[in-house]
Design a protein around this motif. Structure first.
Motif, PDB file in Angstrom:
ATOM      1  N   SER A  53       0.837  -1.199   0.000  1.00 30.85           N
ATOM      2  CA  SER A  53       0.000   0.000   0.000  1.00 30.85           C
ATOM      3  C   SER A  53       0.870   1.245   0.000  1.00 30.85           C
ATOM      4  O   SER A  53       1.813   1.373   0.792  1.00 30.85           O
ATOM      5  N   LEU A  54       0.636   2.146  -0.962  1.00 29.91           N
ATOM      6  CA  LEU A  54       1.365   3.414  -1.102  1.00 29.91           C
ATOM      7  C   LEU A  54       2.874   3.183  -1.260  1.00 29.91           C
ATOM      8  O   LEU A  54       3.686   4.037  -0.894  1.00 29.91           O
ATOM      9  N   GLY A  55       3.240   2.045  -1.817  1.00 27.62           N
ATOM     10  CA  GLY A  55       4.654   1.716  -1.933  1.00 27.62           C
ATOM     11  C   GLY A  55       5.098   1.445  -3.361  1.00 27.62           C
ATOM     12  O   GLY A  55       4.315   1.567  -4.315  1.00 27.62           O
ATOM     13  N   LYS A  56       6.380   1.053  -3.519  1.00 24.99           N
ATOM     14  CA  LYS A  56       6.967   0.768  -4.821  1.00 24.99           C
ATOM     15  C   LYS A  56       7.770  -0.525  -4.754  1.00 24.99           C
ATOM     16  O   LYS A  56       8.314  -0.877  -3.712  1.00 24.99           O
ATOM     17  N   VAL A  57       7.866  -1.195  -5.901  1.00 22.20           N
ATOM     18  CA  VAL A  57       8.708  -2.378  -6.034  1.00 22.20           C
ATOM     19  C   VAL A  57       9.406  -2.302  -7.388  1.00 22.20           C
ATOM     20  O   VAL A  57       8.768  -2.015  -8.405  1.00 22.20           O
ATOM     21  N   SER A  58      10.719  -2.547  -7.393  1.00 25.86           N
ATOM     22  CA  SER A  58      11.482  -2.593  -8.640  1.00 25.86           C
ATOM     23  C   SER A  58      11.696  -4.043  -9.051  1.00 25.86           C
ATOM     24  O   SER A  58      11.970  -4.900  -8.201  1.00 25.86           O
ATOM     25  N   TRP A  59      11.589  -4.304 -10.347  1.00 20.39           N
ATOM     26  CA  TRP A  59      11.801  -5.654 -10.869  1.00 20.39           C
ATOM     27  C   TRP A  59      12.790  -5.594 -12.015  1.00 20.39           C
ATOM     28  O   TRP A  59      12.629  -4.826 -12.954  1.00 20.39           O
ATOM     29  N   SER A  60      13.838  -6.414 -11.916  1.00 24.52           N
ATOM     30  CA  SER A  60      14.842  -6.483 -12.984  1.00 24.52           C
ATOM     31  C   SER A  60      15.247  -7.928 -13.197  1.00 24.52           C
ATOM     32  O   SER A  60      16.402  -8.238 -13.423  1.00 24.52           O
ATOM     33  N   GLY A  61      14.269  -8.812 -13.118  1.00 22.69           N
ATOM     34  CA  GLY A  61      14.573 -10.231 -13.173  1.00 22.69           C
ATOM     35  C   GLY A  61      14.763 -10.798 -14.550  1.00 22.69           C
ATOM     36  O   GLY A  61      15.011 -11.990 -14.687  1.00 22.69           O
ATOM     37  N   ALA A  62      14.627  -9.985 -15.592  1.00 22.34           N
ATOM     38  CA  ALA A  62      14.791 -10.511 -16.953  1.00 22.34           C
ATOM     39  C   ALA A  62      15.584  -9.525 -17.793  1.00 22.34           C
ATOM     40  O   ALA A  62      15.519  -8.321 -17.580  1.00 22.34           O
TER      41      ALA A  62
END
Length: 374
Positions: free
Chosen positions: A341-350
Motif C-alpha cells: 500500500s502506497l509503496g513501490k517495487v522494482s523488478w529487474s529479473g529478466a
C-alpha cells in the motif's frame, strides 16, 4: 563514459560525442559523428560492478568508491548476487562560436561533482588545433590535459597526446583513411604495431577497424560497423572484438533516433561475454520528467508500471496491497510479488524483451499492461 580502445583517446570529449570503440579523428565528413545536431542532451548512465564476497575487506571499499563518487546519483547493492547497480544522471551541452562547436560541458546534480569540460582552440583558417579537457569546480580548472592537431597534411590532422601520436593518411576523396600509432622515446617516434583504418561509403562512414601489426602479420582485432537511416543519419554502430579463438563477439551497440534531421534520442549498451547488458547510457533531448512519461503504463486501478533503465518500477498510489504477476508472451510466469500500500517495487529479473503484467487487489480490482525492457 567512452570506452577508449586505442592508445590515443579523445578522453573527456564527454558523452555528447560519438560513442565508439575506435576513436574517430577530426576531418572531412566526420563532424556528424563527433557532435550531435542539438545543443543539450540529458544523460542517464547505468552500470554493474561485480563485488567480492561480503567477508572480503574489498567488499566495503568497492561500495564506498561508488557511494562517495559525487557523479553517481544512486547505488543499489545486491549482496546475494554480489552485484552493485549504479546510476549517474547528467546534462551535456555543446558550446558554439559562430556556428562551430568550440567546447562541451557535462554537469551533474551534485555541485560537488563539478563540471567536466572540453575546449577547442582554432587557427587562423578556422581549423581545430587543440582540445583541452578537464574538470571545473569552484572557479578553478584541474586535471586538464590537451590533444594537439597538426594540419601539415590537409584533410585529416595528425593527433598528439603526451608521448603518443596517431599519424593519418587520406584517401582520394580527402577522407581520413589510415591512422598509424606511434610512441615517443626521447626524441624518437616508433610505431607500436597498432593501426586504425576507416572505411567510407561515399561521404558516410561505413566502418572503423583496428589492426595489430607484427612484422608481416596483420590481424584485425576490433571493428565498429556504422549504419545509416534512409535520410543518411548515423543510426547505429555495432562494436565487435575478436576473441582468442578468432570468433567475433558483439561488445556494445549504439542506436540513435532522429527527428527531422536532428538527433532525438540514443541508447548505448555494453555486454559481457554471455551477452548480458552490463552498462547502458540513455541520451535524450528532453528532460527525464518529460521523456519518462512515454514509458509509463497506467492502469485503471491506479497501479503504475514504469520502465527506468533496465528495471520496471511498480508504484501503488492506493491504500491496499496489489499482487503482480509477470509473464512472457507465451503466458509463462516469470515473477510474482506484492506491491505494498502506497509503496513501490522494482523488478529487474529478466534481460531485455517484451513482458506482460497483471495486477489485482481486493480494493481496486484488476489491471494489466506491457513492459518493454532493453
Amino acid at each position: 563514459m567512452l570506452r577508449p580502445k586505442t592508445m590515443i583517446s579523445t578522453a573527456l570529449v564527454l558523452a555528447v560525442v560519438v560513442r565508439a570503440q575506435i576513436d574517430l579523428p577530426v576531418g572531412k565528413d566526420l563532424d556528424p559523428y563527433l557532435f550531435p545536431s542539438v545543443d543539450t542532451l540529458y544523460l542517464l548512465e547505468e552500470g554493474l560492478d561485480s563485488l567480492p564476497a561480503p567477508t572480503s575487506p574489498d567488499f566495503v571499499s568497492k561500495i564506498r568508491k561508488r557511494t562517495e563518487d559525487p557523479t553517481i546519483s544512486s547505488v543499489r547493492v545486491d549482496t546475494a548476487n554480489r552485484v552493485l547497480h549504479y546510476a549517474s544522471r547528467s546534462v551535456g551541452s555543446l558550446k558554439r562560436t559562430d556556428g562551430v562547436v568550440s567546447g562541451t560541458e557535462t554537469s551533474y546534480p551534485s555541485p560537488a561533482a563539478g563540471v567536466d569540460y572540453t575546449r577547442w582552440l582554432f587557427d587562423a583558417q578556422g581549423r581545430r588545433v587543440s582540445q583541452i579537457f578537464g574538470t571545473r569546480s569552484g572557479g578553478f580548472e584541474f586535471g586538464s590535459d590537451t590533444i594537439s592537431y597538426d594540419w601539415s597534411r590537409s584533410g585529416c590532422p595528425d593527433e598528439f597526446w603526451a608521448d603518443t601520436k596517431r599519424e593519418w593518411t587520406v584517401d582520394a576523396q580527402g577522407h581520413c583513411s589510415r591512422g598509424t600509432i606511434y610512441a615517443k622515446s626521447g626524441d624518437t617516434w616508433s610505431e607500436v604495431g597498432v593501426v586504425d583504418q576507416l572505411v567510407w561509403d561515399g561521404n558516410k562512414l561505413a566502418a572503423a577497424i583496428e589492426l595489430e601489426i607484427d612484422g608481416s602479420t596483420v590481424d584485425t582485432v576490433a571493428k565498429d560497423i556504422y549504419s545509416h537511416d534512409g535520410d543518411g543519419n548515423w543510426a547505429k554502430v555495432d562494436r565487435f572484438s575478436k576473441t582468442g579463438s578468432g570468433v567475433w563477439r558483439l561488445d556494445a551497440r549504439s542506436i540513435n533516433e532522429w527527428d527531422g534531421g536532428k538527433f532525438a534520442k540514443g541508447l548505448d549498451t555494453e555486454y559481457d561475454r554471455a551477452g548480458n547488458v552490463v552498462w547502458s547510457l540513455q541520451l535524450s533531448t528532453v528532460p527525464p520528467s518529460t521523456s519518462s512519461a512515454r514509458n509509463r503504463s497506467l492502469s485503471r486501478g491506479g497501479l503504475e508500471a514504469r520502465v527506468v533503465g533496465a528495471e520496471a518500477v511498480f508504484a501503488n498510489p492506493q491504500v491496499g496491497e496489489a499482487q503482480v504477476r509477470i509473464t512472457d508472451l507465451q503466458g509463462r510466469t516469470v515473477a510474482e510479488f506484492a506491491v505494498p500500500s502506497l509503496g513501490k517495487v522494482s523488478w529487474s529479473g529478466a534481460r531485455g524483451g517484451i513482458w506482460l503484467w497483471r495486477a489485482s487487489s481486493s480494493e481496486h480490482g484488476a489491471a494489466a499492461g506491457r513492459l518493454v525492457l532493453r
